[in-house]
Design a protein around this motif. Structure first.
Motif, PDB file in Angstrom:
ATOM      1  N   MET A 261      -0.009 -16.901   1.273  1.00  0.00           N
ATOM      2  CA  MET A 261      -0.846 -15.810   1.775  1.00  0.00           C
ATOM      3  C   MET A 261      -1.618 -15.183   0.609  1.00  0.00           C
ATOM      4  N   ASP A 262      -2.894 -14.861   0.874  1.00  0.00           N
ATOM      5  CA  ASP A 262      -3.713 -14.234  -0.152  1.00  0.00           C
ATOM      6  C   ASP A 262      -3.204 -12.829  -0.474  1.00  0.00           C
ATOM      7  N   LEU A 263      -3.205 -12.500  -1.776  1.00  0.00           N
ATOM      8  CA  LEU A 263      -2.835 -11.145  -2.177  1.00  0.00           C
ATOM      9  C   LEU A 263      -3.875 -10.147  -1.677  1.00  0.00           C
ATOM     10  N   ILE A 264      -5.143 -10.506  -1.801  1.00  0.00           N
ATOM     11  CA  ILE A 264      -6.248  -9.698  -1.260  1.00  0.00           C
ATOM     12  C   ILE A 264      -7.115 -10.629  -0.418  1.00  0.00           C
ATOM     13  N   PRO A 265      -7.217 -10.397   0.877  1.00  0.00           N
ATOM     14  CA  PRO A 265      -7.980 -11.298   1.755  1.00  0.00           C
ATOM     15  C   PRO A 265      -9.391 -11.526   1.233  1.00  0.00           C
ATOM     16  N   GLY A 266      -9.761 -12.805   1.191  1.00  0.00           N
ATOM     17  CA  GLY A 266     -11.109 -13.150   0.771  1.00  0.00           C
ATOM     18  C   GLY A 266     -11.273 -13.383  -0.709  1.00  0.00           C
ATOM     19  N   LEU A 267     -10.218 -13.128  -1.483  1.00  0.00           N
ATOM     20  CA  LEU A 267     -10.295 -13.323  -2.926  1.00  0.00           C
ATOM     21  C   LEU A 267      -9.251 -14.342  -3.368  1.00  0.00           C
ATOM     22  N   PRO A 268      -9.594 -15.196  -4.324  1.00  0.00           N
ATOM     23  CA  PRO A 268      -8.561 -16.072  -4.897  1.00  0.00           C
ATOM     24  C   PRO A 268      -7.459 -15.221  -5.533  1.00  0.00           C
ATOM     25  N   ASN A 269      -6.225 -15.703  -5.469  1.00  0.00           N
ATOM     26  CA  ASN A 269      -5.110 -14.922  -6.019  1.00  0.00           C
ATOM     27  C   ASN A 269      -5.274 -14.615  -7.506  1.00  0.00           C
ATOM     28  N   GLU A 270      -5.929 -15.529  -8.226  1.00  0.00           N
ATOM     29  CA  GLU A 270      -6.154 -15.305  -9.650  1.00  0.00           C
ATOM     30  C   GLU A 270      -6.992 -14.035  -9.866  1.00  0.00           C
ATOM     31  N   ILE A 271      -7.995 -13.851  -9.031  1.00  0.00           N
ATOM     32  CA  ILE A 271      -8.841 -12.651  -9.132  1.00  0.00           C
ATOM     33  C   ILE A 271      -8.073 -11.423  -8.639  1.00  0.00           C
ATOM     34  N   ALA A 272      -7.282 -11.599  -7.589  1.00  0.00           N
ATOM     35  CA  ALA A 272      -6.503 -10.484  -7.054  1.00  0.00           C
ATOM     36  C   ALA A 272      -5.515  -9.952  -8.094  1.00  0.00           C
ATOM     37  N   ILE A 273      -4.888 -10.869  -8.836  1.00  0.00           N
ATOM     38  CA  ILE A 273      -3.953 -10.442  -9.880  1.00  0.00           C
ATOM     39  C   ILE A 273      -4.686  -9.659 -10.966  1.00  0.00           C
ATOM     40  N   GLU A 274      -5.902 -10.108 -11.293  1.00  0.00           N
ATOM     41  CA  GLU A 274      -6.689  -9.380 -12.291  1.00  0.00           C
ATOM     42  C   GLU A 274      -6.990  -7.953 -11.825  1.00  0.00           C
ATOM     43  N   CYS A 275      -7.122  -7.786 -10.526  1.00  0.00           N
ATOM     44  CA  CYS A 275      -7.327  -6.441  -9.977  1.00  0.00           C
ATOM     45  C   CYS A 275      -6.037  -5.610 -10.086  1.00  0.00           C
ATOM     46  N   LEU A 276      -4.910  -6.226  -9.730  1.00  0.00           N
ATOM     47  CA  LEU A 276      -3.645  -5.497  -9.717  1.00  0.00           C
ATOM     48  C   LEU A 276      -3.205  -5.060 -11.107  1.00  0.00           C
ATOM     49  N   ILE A 277      -3.439  -5.906 -12.121  1.00  0.00           N
ATOM     50  CA  ILE A 277      -2.976  -5.533 -13.456  1.00  0.00           C
ATOM     51  C   ILE A 277      -3.786  -4.375 -14.040  1.00  0.00           C
ATOM     52  N   ARG A 278      -4.886  -4.017 -13.387  1.00  0.00           N
ATOM     53  CA  ARG A 278      -5.708  -2.905 -13.860  1.00  0.00           C
ATOM     54  C   ARG A 278      -5.372  -1.578 -13.191  1.00  0.00           C
ATOM     55  N   LEU A 279      -4.330  -1.572 -12.381  1.00  0.00           N
ATOM     56  CA  LEU A 279      -3.925  -0.325 -11.735  1.00  0.00           C
ATOM     57  C   LEU A 279      -3.406   0.681 -12.762  1.00  0.00           C
ATOM     58  N   PRO A 280      -3.655   1.985 -12.563  1.00  0.00           N
ATOM     59  CA  PRO A 280      -3.047   3.003 -13.422  1.00  0.00           C
ATOM     60  C   PRO A 280      -1.525   2.994 -13.274  1.00  0.00           C
ATOM     61  N   VAL A 281      -0.830   3.425 -14.310  1.00  0.00           N
ATOM     62  CA  VAL A 281       0.635   3.401 -14.321  1.00  0.00           C
ATOM     63  C   VAL A 281       1.218   4.141 -13.125  1.00  0.00           C
ATOM     64  N   ASP A 282       0.671   5.316 -12.815  1.00  0.00           N
ATOM     65  CA  ASP A 282       1.268   6.129 -11.757  1.00  0.00           C
ATOM     66  C   ASP A 282       0.939   5.623 -10.349  1.00  0.00           C
ATOM     67  N   GLN A 283       0.217   4.497 -10.253  1.00  0.00           N
ATOM     68  CA  GLN A 283      -0.117   3.929  -8.943  1.00  0.00           C
ATOM     69  C   GLN A 283       0.685   2.670  -8.618  1.00  0.00           C
ATOM     70  N   PHE A 284       1.509   2.208  -9.564  1.00  0.00           N
ATOM     71  CA  PHE A 284       2.252   0.970  -9.329  1.00  0.00           C
ATOM     72  C   PHE A 284       3.203   1.078  -8.150  1.00  0.00           C
ATOM     73  N   SER A 285       3.941   2.178  -8.064  1.00  0.00           N
ATOM     74  CA  SER A 285       4.914   2.306  -6.980  1.00  0.00           C
ATOM     75  C   SER A 285       4.218   2.354  -5.621  1.00  0.00           C
ATOM     76  N   ILE A 286       3.022   2.954  -5.574  1.00  0.00           N
ATOM     77  CA  ILE A 286       2.262   2.998  -4.322  1.00  0.00           C
ATOM     78  C   ILE A 286       1.782   1.597  -3.950  1.00  0.00           C
ATOM     79  N   ALA A 287       1.253   0.879  -4.953  1.00  0.00           N
ATOM     80  CA  ALA A 287       0.764  -0.476  -4.696  1.00  0.00           C
ATOM     81  C   ALA A 287       1.901  -1.401  -4.280  1.00  0.00           C
ATOM     82  N   ALA A 288       3.084  -1.233  -4.896  1.00  0.00           N
ATOM     83  CA  ALA A 288       4.217  -2.087  -4.573  1.00  0.00           C
ATOM     84  C   ALA A 288       4.711  -1.886  -3.148  1.00  0.00           C
ATOM     85  N   SER A 289       4.389  -0.731  -2.561  1.00  0.00           N
ATOM     86  CA  SER A 289       4.828  -0.454  -1.189  1.00  0.00           C
ATOM     87  C   SER A 289       3.817  -0.905  -0.137  1.00  0.00           C
TER      88      SER A 289
END
Length: 361
Positions: A1-29
């Motif tokens: 399953m795609d991490l972000i619909p419409g985007l290759p997972n490689e690009i989606a991961i590049e988006c996720l690693i740029r999240l601010p520290v205090d947003q990780f727990s929100i993103a993980a949920s």
């Protein structure tokens, strides 16, 4: 399953690693796929290799009360209730970590905190109500934004011990004193991932109020004092080598007797820094060299750490002010003159500081 619909997972991961520290727990949920990806050790490594990790300064800090005197003047005062404050020194933002569910009366007094990977580990201290020495361990994960109970620290009661981590998963706890004020030379190791404690060989000497630093790939237990020399700090260090399972002695590590090692810290450049005689000094090979004067008005340093090319200092003027301020010193700036910059600190985060640690998340 795609991490972000419409985007290759490689690009989606590049988006996720740029999240601010205090947003990780929100993103993980958001979904199981995001949670699984963010929780992987490789995720943190990729973020670090991309230069996206951020320093997170966490301190054990007293809550601040507002006091109004009979004349109507408002003053701020530290209370006896401690919590975990978090600062992003790059943008000056401050916030509280969620309280530990089992500690409704505040953090244990004189507890130690250590960063290991994406985890913050709280070890020991005294019950803030009964003053009973505690052996409890609590682990906060910055990715999930949640606490878990760790395995209790084994052995005899231990207070004012030194501890440090390899920034990955191993924590060393050394020295301190028992509930009869006898200095200890016993040493323990904690694996944060396995949630297991191990007993290491004893040090050569007892070391109360020692400092542990992970330096040049080895744990250094610095200074401290034996029972018979209460408060008179030694100047040497003991170094533990895991492959050989042995201790070695490094004479004259501090360069002076009766110097508290509590501000010793290793920088990104592999050198050791500490505060002494009104200065911040750096250890160049076997000798200490003056680097900079302490910030103006600072006479007592509660905590010193190094992260991403900067020294971060928290302290106060012990003669006139119980409230604390934070400063940063750019070690990579050109020229011999090093100038401190003040980290903006809201009033509610100016309480007394007991200890701290710095993580890269």
């Amino acid at each position: 399953m795609d991490l972000i619909p419409g985007l290759p997972n490689e690009i989606a991961i590049e988006c996720l690693i740029r999240l601010p520290v205090d947003q990780f727990s929100i993103a993980a949920s958001v979904c199981k796929n995001w949670n699984g990806e963010i929780a992987l050790p490789e995720f943190r490594q990729r973020r670090k290799f991309s230069g996206l990790t951020r320093p997170v300064l966490t301190i054990v800090q007293a809550m601040v009360a507002t006091v109004k005197n009979p004349q109507g003047d408002i003053t701020l005062s530290s209370t006896q209730v401690y919590r975990l404050s978090v600062c992003d020194p790059e943008n000056g933002s401050w916030y509280d970590l969620p309280p530990i569910p089992e500690l409704i009366d505040g953090l244990p007094r004189f507890c130690r905190i250590i960063g290991a990977g994406s985890d913050l580990v709280v070890i020991g201290g005294c019950d803030p109500v009964t003053w009973r020495v505690m052996d409890c361990v609590f682990v906060y994960n910055f990715i999930s934004g949640s606490w878990r109970r760790g395995a209790d620290m084994p052995g005899q009661p231990r207070l004012f011990f030194g501890c440090a981590s390899d920034s990955d998963r191993t924590i060393l706890v050394a020295g301190g004193h028992d509930d009869e004020k006898n200095a200890l030379k016993s040493v323990l190791s904690y694996d944060v991932v396995k949630d297991e404690w191990f007993t290491l060989p004893d040090m050569v000497m007892e070391r109360d109020e020692c400092k542990v630093v992970f330096h040049k790939g080895k744990f250094h237990v610095i200074g401290g004092y034996p029972t018979c020399a209460q408060g008179h700090f030694e100047k040497d260090a003991e170094v533990f080598d895991f492959p050989t399972w042995q201790w070695s002695l490094e004479d004259d590590f501090l360069g002076a007797v009766n110097t508290s090692p509590h501000t010793c810290t290793e920088g990104d450049d592999g050198r050791v820094y500490m505060c002494r005689d009104g200065d911040v000094a750096v250890k160049e090979h076997a000798t200490w060299q003056k680097l900079a004067r302490l910030p103006a008005g600072i006479t007592r340093v509660a905590y010193l750490t190094a992260c991403q090319g900067k020294l971060i200092l928290v302290g106060n003027n012990a003669q006139f002010d119980e409230l604390h301020s934070a400063y940063a010193l750019d070690l990579q700036s050109d020229g011999k003159l090093k100038i401190w910059s003040k980290v903006e600190t809201p009033n509610e985060y100016s309480g007394h500081v007991q200890s701290g640690c710095c993580l890269e998340i």
